[in-house]
Design an enzyme around this catalytic site. Structure first.
Site, PDB file in Angstrom:
ATOM      1  N   CYS A 104      -4.661  12.885  13.351  1.00  8.60           N
ATOM      2  CA  CYS A 104      -5.333  11.606  13.145  1.00  8.60           C
ATOM      3  C   CYS A 104      -5.160  10.763  14.383  1.00  8.60           C
ATOM      4  CB  CYS A 104      -4.826  10.906  11.890  1.00  8.60           C
ATOM      5  SG  CYS A 104      -3.228  10.169  12.104  1.00  8.60           S
ATOM      6  N   VAL A 132       8.129   7.044  16.926  1.00  9.35           N
ATOM      7  CA  VAL A 132       7.790   7.732  15.673  1.00  9.35           C
ATOM      8  C   VAL A 132       6.525   8.583  15.811  1.00  9.35           C
ATOM      9  CG1 VAL A 132       7.338   7.452  13.200  1.00  9.35           C
ATOM     10  CG2 VAL A 132       8.958   5.938  14.332  1.00  9.35           C
ATOM     11  N   ASP A 141       4.823   0.651  12.100  1.00 12.34           N
ATOM     12  CA  ASP A 141       3.636  -0.029  11.559  1.00 12.34           C
ATOM     13  C   ASP A 141       3.516  -1.484  12.016  1.00 12.34           C
ATOM     14  OD1 ASP A 141       2.854   2.258  10.293  1.00 12.34           O
ATOM     15  OD2 ASP A 141       3.628   1.696   8.328  1.00 12.34           O
ATOM     16  N   ARG A 171      -4.739  10.579   4.493  1.00 11.98           N
ATOM     17  CA  ARG A 171      -3.703  11.616   4.616  1.00 11.98           C
ATOM     18  C   ARG A 171      -2.713  11.569   3.458  1.00 11.98           C
ATOM     19  NH1 ARG A 171      -2.345  14.065   9.052  1.00 11.98           N
ATOM     20  NH2 ARG A 171      -0.236  14.054   8.241  1.00 11.98           N
ATOM     21  N   ARG A 216       0.726  14.683  13.366  1.00  9.74           N
ATOM     22  CA  ARG A 216       1.201  14.487  11.993  1.00  9.74           C
ATOM     23  C   ARG A 216       1.195  15.746  11.121  1.00  9.74           C
ATOM     24  NH1 ARG A 216      -1.158   8.902   9.794  1.00  9.74           N
ATOM     25  NH2 ARG A 216       0.723   8.931   8.520  1.00  9.74           N
ATOM     26  N   ARG A 227      -8.557  -0.553   4.770  1.00 10.30           N
ATOM     27  CA  ARG A 227      -7.677   0.452   4.148  1.00 10.30           C
ATOM     28  C   ARG A 227      -6.310  -0.149   3.839  1.00 10.30           C
ATOM     29  NH1 ARG A 227      -6.479   5.110   7.552  1.00 10.30           N
ATOM     30  NH2 ARG A 227      -5.134   5.377   5.763  1.00 10.30           N
ATOM     31  N   LYS A 245       0.840  -1.211   0.000  1.00 13.26           N
ATOM     32  CA  LYS A 245       0.000   0.000   0.000  1.00 13.26           C
ATOM     33  C   LYS A 245       0.875   1.262   0.000  1.00 13.26           C
ATOM     34  CE  LYS A 245      -1.660   1.561   4.102  1.00 13.26           C
ATOM     35  NZ  LYS A 245      -1.388   2.954   4.448  1.00 13.26           N
ATOM     36  N   ASN A 246       1.869   1.284   0.882  1.00 12.09           N
ATOM     37  CA  ASN A 246       2.634   2.527   1.041  1.00 12.09           C
ATOM     38  C   ASN A 246       3.648   2.768  -0.070  1.00 12.09           C
ATOM     39  OD1 ASN A 246       1.098   3.112   3.220  1.00 12.09           O
ATOM     40  ND2 ASN A 246       2.647   2.622   4.765  1.00 12.09           N
TER      41      ASN A 246
HETATM   42  N1  EPU Z   1       6.604  14.801  10.754  1.00 13.01           N
HETATM   43  C1  EPU Z   1       6.746  16.146  11.046  1.00 13.01           C
HETATM   44  N2  EPU Z   1       6.639  17.047  10.014  1.00 13.01           N
HETATM   45  C2  EPU Z   1       6.422  16.661   8.732  1.00 13.01           C
HETATM   46  C3  EPU Z   1       6.277  15.310   8.433  1.00 13.01           C
HETATM   47  C4  EPU Z   1       6.382  14.389   9.478  1.00 13.01           C
HETATM   48  O1  EPU Z   1       6.944  16.517  12.208  1.00 13.01           O
HETATM   49  O2  EPU Z   1       6.334  17.551   7.846  1.00 13.01           O
HETATM   50  C5  EPU Z   1       6.710  13.811  11.843  1.00 13.01           C
HETATM   51  C6  EPU Z   1       5.416  13.016  12.058  1.00 13.01           C
HETATM   52  O3  EPU Z   1       4.487  13.696  12.853  1.00 13.01           O
HETATM   53  C7  EPU Z   1       5.946  11.750  12.713  1.00 13.01           C
HETATM   54  C8  EPU Z   1       7.311  11.563  12.018  1.00 13.01           C
HETATM   55  O4  EPU Z   1       7.650  12.834  11.469  1.00 13.01           O
HETATM   56  O5  EPU Z   1       6.134  11.952  14.082  1.00 13.01           O
HETATM   57  C9  EPU Z   1       7.340  10.531  10.918  1.00 13.01           C
HETATM   58  O6  EPU Z   1       6.223  10.712  10.065  1.00 13.01           O
HETATM   59  P1  EPU Z   1       6.268  10.411   8.510  1.00 13.01           P
HETATM   60  O7  EPU Z   1       6.132  11.675   7.776  1.00 13.01           O
HETATM   61  O8  EPU Z   1       7.441   9.542   8.194  1.00 13.01           O
HETATM   62  O9  EPU Z   1       4.937   9.565   8.329  1.00 13.01           O
HETATM   63  P2  EPU Z   1       4.040   9.564   7.034  1.00 13.01           P
HETATM   64  O10 EPU Z   1       4.886   9.772   5.849  1.00 13.01           O
HETATM   65  O11 EPU Z   1       2.869  10.446   7.240  1.00 13.01           O
HETATM   66  C10 EPU Z   1       4.282   7.029   6.444  1.00 13.01           C
HETATM   67  C11 EPU Z   1       3.351   5.871   6.284  1.00 13.01           C
HETATM   68  C12 EPU Z   1       2.810   5.456   7.642  1.00 13.01           C
HETATM   69  C13 EPU Z   1       3.999   5.080   8.531  1.00 13.01           C
HETATM   70  C14 EPU Z   1       4.992   6.252   8.625  1.00 13.01           C
HETATM   71  C15 EPU Z   1       6.254   5.920   9.393  1.00 13.01           C
HETATM   72  C16 EPU Z   1       2.484   6.181   4.060  1.00 13.01           C
HETATM   73  C17 EPU Z   1       1.330   6.526   3.189  1.00 13.01           C
HETATM   74  N3  EPU Z   1       2.282   6.243   5.382  1.00 13.01           N
HETATM   75  O12 EPU Z   1       3.512   8.072   7.037  1.00 13.01           O
HETATM   76  O13 EPU Z   1       1.987   4.321   7.433  1.00 13.01           O
HETATM   77  O14 EPU Z   1       3.554   4.762   9.818  1.00 13.01           O
HETATM   78  O15 EPU Z   1       5.375   6.662   7.291  1.00 13.01           O
HETATM   79  O16 EPU Z   1       6.905   4.845   8.835  1.00 13.01           O
HETATM   80  O17 EPU Z   1       3.537   5.843   3.572  1.00 13.01           O
HETATM   81  C18 EPU Z   1       0.238   2.825   7.917  1.00 13.01           C
HETATM   82  O18 EPU Z   1       0.470   2.256   6.834  1.00 13.01           O
HETATM   83  O19 EPU Z   1      -0.527   2.333   8.788  1.00 13.01           O
HETATM   84  C19 EPU Z   1       0.873   4.112   8.211  1.00 13.01           C
HETATM   85  C20 EPU Z   1       0.427   4.950   9.143  1.00 13.01           C
END
Ligand code: EPU
Length: 421
Positions: A117, A330, A308, A93, A122, A400, A22-23
Site C-alpha cells: 500500500c 515503523v 499515525d 487492509r 506491509r 476513511r 477507527k482502529n
Molecule cells: N509487519 C510485518 N509482518 C507482519 C505484520 C507487520 O513485517 O505480519 C510489519 C509492517 O510491515 C510494519 C510493522 O510490522 O513495518 C508494523 O505494522 P503493523 O502490523 O503494526 O501495522 P498494521 O497492524 O497493519 C495498524 C494500524 C495502522 C498503524 C499501524 C502501526 C489498524 C487497522 N491499522 O496497522 O493504522 O499505522 O498499526 O501503529 O489498526 C492508520 O490508521 O492510518 C493506519 C495505517
C-alpha cells in the site's frame, strides 16, 4: 471524487467532540464474529472503513442492525460464508482481521491477501506463521489465504516484530483455542487493549492486557446476552485536531477523549510551545498566539510516538521556528506527504527514513493530492495556515479515518468546504 477547498489563515478556536477510534472499531467488529449471541457496539465512528467492514460482514451472512446513534448490533448466528473477497480487502487492509475469528470459531477462512500500500509493503507473515504454530493449515493460492483448522491449539508465540493487527488476529484466534496461548512481544497499543477488554466481556480469559505478554486461556464458546460495548476514543483524531490548533496558533478544547493514551504526542506538543491542560476526558491546547517551535521525534510502537501522527508533525514543523528531525521507523515509505508539502514551499529534506524540516514563516496554497489517510490529514493541516486557497483532491482517503473533517474544522473557525464530485 470529492475535494476540500481550504482558505488558510484562521486561528482555530473552540470546542470539539472526538469520535470513537477507527482502529479499535475495526478489530472489535471482527471480534463480534466470535460471539454466539448478538452483541451491540457503540461509539462507532461514521467512516468509510466502517461501511466497508459492515459490507464485509454482511456478505458473509452476518446480520447487522444500525440504530440512529450508530450503535451496531452484530448477529453472526446466520453466517454462511467465510470469505473476505479481494474487492473489499484491496480497499481496506484491516479486512485481514476476520482471519483469526473465522478460523477459530468456524474452522475455515478464505481471505484475500492484502497487497502493498502507499505506506509500505506491509506483509502478513507474522499473522500466518503464528496461526500455523497454533495448528492451522494455511495455503496461499491465487492471491487468497486458505486457512483451515479442526481446533486451534494454544502455544507460546514470540512475535518477530511488534504488529498491531497481527496481535489482534492472534488474540481473537486464541480465545477459542484449546489450552493456553501466550503472545510475547505483543503490541501494547490501546486499541489492542480495547479489543481484549471487549473479548473478556464476551467471556474470553485474557490477562496481561496493556503489556507485551498476553496470556489467553481458551474457552469453549463466547457470547453474553445483551452485551453492549462502547469503543474507546480516537487518539489519532484527537492528536490531529490538537496539531490543527497548534499550527494555526489557536486554542481548542477536545472532549470525549482520553489524555492518558496520548502521552508521547502531548509531550511533543508541549515541546513545540503549546500550553496543555487536561481532565479525565478532555484536553485543552493553547498556543497563546505563538508560532510553534520545531520538534524532533522518532516513531515507534506504543507507548512511543505513533507513526499515525508523524505526517501531522511534519506539517507542523514546516511552519515552526527552527529545525526538526523526524525519523520514521515503523513503515518504510511513509513520507508521501513530503513532496506535496514541498509544493507549498515547505523546506524538508528527505534522507532515507528521516525528514529534516527547516521551518519557514509561511506556506503558500497549491493544488494538493491526498495519497493515504494520515498524509492527507497533514495536507489539510498545512492548508489551514497556507496563504491563499488550497484545493485538496482525492479526499476519500481522509473520509476513511476522519469523521466529517470539514464540519469539525469549520466548527473551530476554519474556512473549509467540501466540493462534491
Ligand atoms: N509487519 C510485518 N509482518 C507482519 C505484520 C507487520 O513485517 O505480519 C510489519 C509492517 O510491515 C510494519 C510493522 O510490522 O513495518 C508494523 O505494522 P503493523 O502490523 O503494526 O501495522 P498494521 O497492524 O497493519 C495498524 C494500524 C495502522 C498503524 C499501524 C502501526 C489498524 C487497522 N491499522 O496497522 O493504522 O499505522 O498499526 O501503529 O489498526 C492508520 O490508521 O492510518 C493506519 C495505517
Amino acid at each position: 471524487m470529492d475535494k476540500l477547498l481550504i482558505n488558510g489563515g484562521n486561528a482555530l478556536n473552540g470546542e470539539l467532540r472526538i469520535s470513537g477510534a477507527k482502529n479499535a472499531a475495526l478489530p472489535i467488529l471482527a471480534g463480534a464474529l466470535l460471539s454466539e449471541t448478538p452483541v451491540t457496539i457503540g461509539n462507532i465512528p461514521h467512516l468509510h472503513d466502517i461501511t466497508t467492514t459492515m459490507e464485509l460482514l454482511g456478505r458473509m451472512g452476518v446480520q447487522l442492525t444500525v440504530d440512529e446513534k450508530m450503535n451496531i448490533e452484530v448477529d453472526s448466528s446466520t453466517i454462511d460464508k467465510y470469505e473476505a473477497p479481494y474487492e473489499l480487502v484491496k480497499t481496506m487492509r484491516a479486512s485481514i482481521l476476520v482471519l483469526g475469528p473465522l478460523l477459530s470459531r468456524f474452522g475455515q477462512a478464505y481471505v484475500s491477501l492484502p497487497g502493498g500500500c502507499a505506506i509500505g509493503t506491509r506483509p502478513v507473515d507474522i499473522h500466518l506463521d503464528s496461526l500455523i504454530k497454533m495448528g492451522a493449515d494455511i495455503k496461499v493460492e491465487s492471491g487468497y489465504i486458505h486457512a483451515t483448522a479442526k481446533k486451534l491449539k494454544g502455544c507460546r508465540l514470540v512475535l518477530d516484530k511488534i504488529t498491531v493487527t497481527g496481535t489482534e488476529n492472534l488474540l481473537m484466534a486464541a480465545t477459542l483455542a484449546e489450552g493456553v496461548t501466550i503472545i510475547e512481544n505483543a503490541a501494547k497499543e490501546p486499541e489492542v487493549s480495547d479489543l481484549a477488554y471487549f473479548l473478556n466481556k464476551m467471556g474470553a480469559k485474557i490477562s496481561g492486557i496493556g503489556t507485551d505478554i498476553l496470556e489467553i486461556e481458551g474457552v469453549e464458546k463466547l457470547g453474553v446476552e445483551n452485551l453492549h460495548y462502547d469503543i474507546m476514543p480516537d487518539r489519532i483524531e484527537t492528536g490531529t485536531y490538537l496539531v490543527a490548533a497548534a499550527i494555526t496558533r489557536g486554542k481548542i478544547k477536545v472532549k470525549d477523549t482520553s489524555p492518558d493514551i496520548l502521552d508521547a504526542v502531548l509531550d511533543k506538543l508541549k515541546e513545540a510551545g503549546a500550553k496543555i491542560t487536561a481532565g479525565e476526558n478532555w484536553i485543552e491546547l493553547d498556543m497563546e498566539g505563538r508560532q510553534a517551535k520545531a520538534v524532533s521525534l522518532r516513531t515507534a510502537p506504543y507507548p512511543a510516538f505513533p507513526t499515525d501522527m508523524q505526517a501531522q508533525f511534519t506539517a507542523l514543523n514546516s511552519v515552526a521556528e527552527g529545525v526538526g528531525i523526524i525519523t520514521e521507523t515503523v513503515f518504510e515509505n511513509r513520507f508521501m506527504h513530503v513532496q506535496e508539502l514541498q509544493r507549498m514551499g515547505a523546506n524538508i529534506q528527505l534522507e532515507s527514513n528521516t525528514a529534516i524540516c527547516t521551518g519557514s514563516e509561511a506556506l503558500t496554497a497549491a493544488p494538493m493530492m491526498a495519497t493515504d489517510l494520515r498524509a492527507s490529514a497533514s495536507l489539510v493541516l498545512a492548508a489551514l495556515v497556507a496563504e491563499g486557497e488550497t484545493l485538496v483532491d482525492r479526499i476519500y482517503h481522509i473520509d476513511r479515518g476522519y469523521v466529517h473533517i470539514e464540519e469539525k474544522l469549520a466548527q473551530l473557525g476554519a474556512s473549509i468546504r467540501r466540493i462534491p464530485r
